[in-house]
Structure formats: C-alpha cells, structure tokens
Scaffold this motif. Structure first.
Motif, mmCIF file in Angstrom:
data_model
loop_
_atom_site.group_PDB
_atom_site.id
_atom_site.type_symbol
_atom_site.label_atom_id
_atom_site.label_comp_id
_atom_site.label_asym_id
_atom_site.label_seq_id
_atom_site.Cartn_x
_atom_site.Cartn_y
_atom_site.Cartn_z
ATOM 1 N N ASN A 151 0.825 -1.210 0.000
ATOM 2 C CA ASN A 151 0.000 0.000 0.000
ATOM 3 C C ASN A 151 0.857 1.257 0.000
ATOM 4 O O ASN A 151 0.509 2.263 -0.640
ATOM 5 C CB ASN A 151 -0.945 -0.001 1.199
ATOM 6 C CG ASN A 151 -2.066 -1.014 1.055
ATOM 7 O OD1 ASN A 151 -2.452 -1.380 -0.055
ATOM 8 N ND2 ASN A 151 -2.587 -1.489 2.180
ATOM 9 N N GLN A 155 0.861 4.050 -2.912
ATOM 10 C CA GLN A 155 0.647 5.458 -2.588
ATOM 11 C C GLN A 155 1.731 6.324 -3.228
ATOM 12 O O GLN A 155 1.439 7.385 -3.807
ATOM 13 C CB GLN A 155 0.639 5.654 -1.068
ATOM 14 C CG GLN A 155 0.377 7.081 -0.610
ATOM 15 C CD GLN A 155 -1.022 7.563 -0.944
ATOM 16 O OE1 GLN A 155 -1.943 6.763 -1.137
ATOM 17 N NE2 GLN A 155 -1.196 8.881 -1.014
ATOM 18 N N CYS A 158 1.121 6.475 -7.025
ATOM 19 C CA CYS A 158 -0.022 7.309 -7.410
ATOM 20 C C CYS A 158 0.279 8.798 -7.286
ATOM 21 O O CYS A 158 -0.430 9.628 -7.865
ATOM 22 C CB CYS A 158 -1.251 6.940 -6.581
ATOM 23 S SG CYS A 158 -1.894 5.291 -6.939
ATOM 24 N N SER A 187 -5.417 -2.198 -4.212
ATOM 25 C CA SER A 187 -4.946 -0.996 -3.541
ATOM 26 C C SER A 187 -5.119 0.232 -4.426
ATOM 27 O O SER A 187 -5.541 1.298 -3.960
ATOM 28 C CB SER A 187 -3.474 -1.171 -3.153
ATOM 29 O OG SER A 187 -2.994 -0.045 -2.462
ATOM 30 N N MET A 188 -4.842 0.101 -5.710
ATOM 31 C CA MET A 188 -4.974 1.235 -6.631
ATOM 32 C C MET A 188 -6.420 1.701 -6.747
ATOM 33 O O MET A 188 -6.700 2.903 -6.762
ATOM 34 C CB MET A 188 -4.446 0.854 -8.014
ATOM 35 C CG MET A 188 -2.938 0.805 -8.102
ATOM 36 S SD MET A 188 -2.402 0.463 -9.797
ATOM 37 C CE MET A 188 -0.659 0.869 -9.662
ATOM 38 N N ASN A 191 -7.379 3.933 -3.965
ATOM 39 C CA ASN A 191 -6.478 5.041 -3.651
ATOM 40 C C ASN A 191 -7.099 6.366 -4.057
ATOM 41 O O ASN A 191 -7.583 6.511 -5.188
ATOM 42 C CB ASN A 191 -5.138 4.830 -4.367
ATOM 43 C CG ASN A 191 -4.085 5.810 -3.899
ATOM 44 O OD1 ASN A 191 -4.074 6.967 -4.306
ATOM 45 N ND2 ASN A 191 -3.196 5.346 -3.032
ATOM 46 N N ASP A 192 -7.060 7.335 -3.161
ATOM 47 C CA ASP A 192 -7.702 8.625 -3.447
ATOM 48 C C ASP A 192 -6.864 9.534 -4.329
ATOM 49 O O ASP A 192 -7.317 10.600 -4.750
ATOM 50 C CB ASP A 192 -8.076 9.352 -2.140
ATOM 51 C CG ASP A 192 -6.862 9.652 -1.272
ATOM 52 O OD1 ASP A 192 -5.734 9.301 -1.658
ATOM 53 O OD2 ASP A 192 -7.050 10.245 -0.186
ATOM 54 N N GLN A 193 -5.605 9.127 -4.633
ATOM 55 C CA GLN A 193 -4.743 9.929 -5.495
ATOM 56 C C GLN A 193 -4.799 9.496 -6.957
ATOM 57 O O GLN A 193 -4.388 10.247 -7.845
ATOM 58 C CB GLN A 193 -3.280 9.832 -5.014
ATOM 59 C CG GLN A 193 -3.048 10.323 -3.604
ATOM 60 C CD GLN A 193 -3.300 11.807 -3.470
ATOM 61 O OE1 GLN A 193 -2.830 12.597 -4.283
ATOM 62 N NE2 GLN A 193 -4.054 12.195 -2.454
#
Length: 329
Positions: A151, A155, A158, A187-188, A191-193
């Motif tokens: 993760n 992160q 991203c 995880s992607m 992801n908020d990014q």
C-alpha cells in the motif's frame, strides 16, 4: 463517418469482414471483433487484418490464439525470414510467446536482425527499455509483499507523474501471469490519489480477463462496490451510445468537422465517469448542452446542472486535461 447499417449489411468478403471487425473493436466488443477479423484473415492473409488480430490477441491476452497465428504465418520457418512489419509485430508478441527469462534475449536478437536489414531499431530500443523497466518492477513487487509495504508503494506510485503511473499500470497488465497483481490493483482502485480514468482502465482490463469478482472502488472519493459480472465496457453502455448518437446528430446538423475532437473528449470524460455514468449524468439532454458549452461550441444553457453533477463534470475534465498534458511531454 460510415453509418453502422452500411457496414452490417456489407457482403461477406475479406475487406468487409475486416471493416466489421474494426467497428466491433471501436465498440470494445472483442468477441465479435475476433470473429470478424479471423474470418477476414481466413479469406485473405492481409497485413492490416493481421496487425489488428495481433493487437486484439495481445490486448485480451489470448496467448493460444496469438501462438496459432504466428505458427500459421511462419509455417515452420525461422522468425528471421520475416519482413520488417511482421518482424516488429513479432517483437511485440514475444512477451506473450516466450518465458520471462527469454524475452529480453529475443528482443535483442530481433533488434540485431532489423539492424542487419538496414531498418531503424528505435521501436526495439523502446521495447527493450520497457522490458528492463518491467524486470525492475518485478523486483520491486517481490520486495513489497506485505500489505503495508504494498500500500505504501502504491501510494508513492499514485503521487508520481501521470505518465509514469500509466506506464506502470500497463506493465502490470503484462505481468498478470508472472506475479499476483490483484493486491496491487485492489490498492490502486481504493487510492484517493489515482485518477478515475486509470481506475476505469483497470476495470476494463478485468473485463477483458472475463473476471467475475466484486471489487471495492473509490469513485470521486465515494466508496463503491463493483460487481464485474454485471459490468459491460463503457462504449457498450446505453448512455454512452445515446450520447454518441446525440453528438453525431449535432455535428451533422452544424459542423461535421467538429465530430472527431468532440467524440474524443466525450469518450475520455465518460471513461472517467465509468462505471457510474448514470450517477454522473442523470439528465442526458441538459448534460450534453453543458458538454458542448464546456468545449466552446455553444453558449452556456440557461438551466444549470446540479452542484453534484457539475462537480463530477469539472473533476473529470480536470483529469482529462492533466492526462493530455502528461502525454504531450
């Protein structure tokens, strides 16, 4: 633009099967595209049809069909007998035909063959670089096996330039049979990014794999659950088809030269909305008016979009502008 009815009713010869196959590809109907393109190639072994089949098999990761096609082309001959276009197509196919340990060696051999024939090796240099990056990616993922480490790596990825993110995601597609990448994509998707456009691409990748999972997705910062067995590709969604027809009619009535750019912009935005097009576009006619205004071909309509729908449109448009900007460098 060729009316669909004109293509569907064409007589069944190689060229018309080819055109039907290309139309099916445009609509992301890969099964129908495979049927028509294979029928075309069976009648006539043309380079354009062969090229489309190679791309289709690679995109859908149909390794057996890809292997069969190359066996048909080579007919027991050595790959060095291939002419330039087929040699480059073979280079693109190597990653699906060879084991991971053999790919880089084979690419260097193909590059040497191109050089010996007096052809530019730039394409092979690019493929070799991509393969080297892929090997580095494999090592990286092997060193991030725990959920926490994975993760954290996702992160960091991203937050990287969008072009790098897209390149890495493409490499991950190629590694589906080499590594367990579901954890990476899980995880992607949450992801908020990561842009919705790339998340949409990952979902379409799963559809091409005929996956039936339920996945968790963060869509414009809203937690969603997606059931893959209920999804259809974006370009087959009724709302996408309705908006495409609406755009076609608008351009035919006003300026046909506007169609290509507007269609591309519409497609990119709807891919960013995917798979919740109906939530992002609850009022199709009004939304379409605002889409035209946003693209500078009409005045802003008197009726505004709701704050929620306007926000979706602005966020998607910002994603697409960032995407196009990243690809321009």
């Amino acid at each position: 633009m060729i009316p669909i009815t004109d293509i569907i009713n064409l007589p069944n010869n190689a060229q018309n099967y080819y055109r039907k196959g290309c139309l099916a590809l445009q609509n992301n109907d890969f099964a129908l595209a495979k049927k028509y393109l294979e029928e075309s190639y069976q009648i006539e072994n043309s380079w354009p049809c062969f090229h489309e089949l190679i791309q289709l098999y690679l995109m859908t990761q149909n390794k057996q069909a890809l292997k069969n096609l190359w066996q048909q082309v080579l007919k027991g001959k050595d790959w060095r007998s291939l002419e330039k276009n087929y040699l480059i197509a073979y280079a693109y196919s190597v990653r699906s035909l060879k084991s991971q340990s053999e790919i880089l060696v084979q690419l260097y051999q193909i590059r040497d063959q191109l050089q010996s024939l007096g052809h530019d090796q730039q394409v092979l240099d690019s493929l070799i670089q991509q393969e080297q990056q892929k090997l580095e990616l494999i090592d990286t993922l092997k060193n991030h096996r725990s959920s926490e480490d994975l993760n954290q790596w996702v992160q960091q990825l991203c937050q990287s330039p969008l072009k790098k993110v897209m390149s890495t995601v493409t490499d991950l597609y190629d590694l589906i049979n080499t590594l367990e990448i579901d954890a990476v994509f899980t995880s992607m998707l949450q992801n908020d990014q990561l842009s919705n456009f790339i998340k949409s691409d990952i979902l379409h990748f799963y559809l091409r794999q005929d996956r039936k999972d339920s996945l968790k997705l963060l869509w414009f910062n809203q937690a969603k659950t997606v059931d893959l067995k209920e999804l259809i590709p974006c370009k087959q969604d009724p709302l996408f088809l309705d908006l495409s027809n609406r755009l076609d009619t608008y351009c035919q009535d006003n300026n046909p030269n506007l169609y290509d750019d507007l269609y591309n912009n519409l497609t990119l935005i709807l891919l960013s909305f995917y798979p919740f097009l109906q939530q992002a576009i609850p009022d199709e006619p009004l939304w379409f008016e605002h889409f035209l205004a946003m693209n500078g071909v009409e005045e802003s309509p008197n009726s505004p979009l709701s704050l929620e729908v306007q926000t979706y449109l602005e966020l998607a448009n910002r994603e697409i502008q960032n995407l196009l900007l990243s690809l321009s460098f």
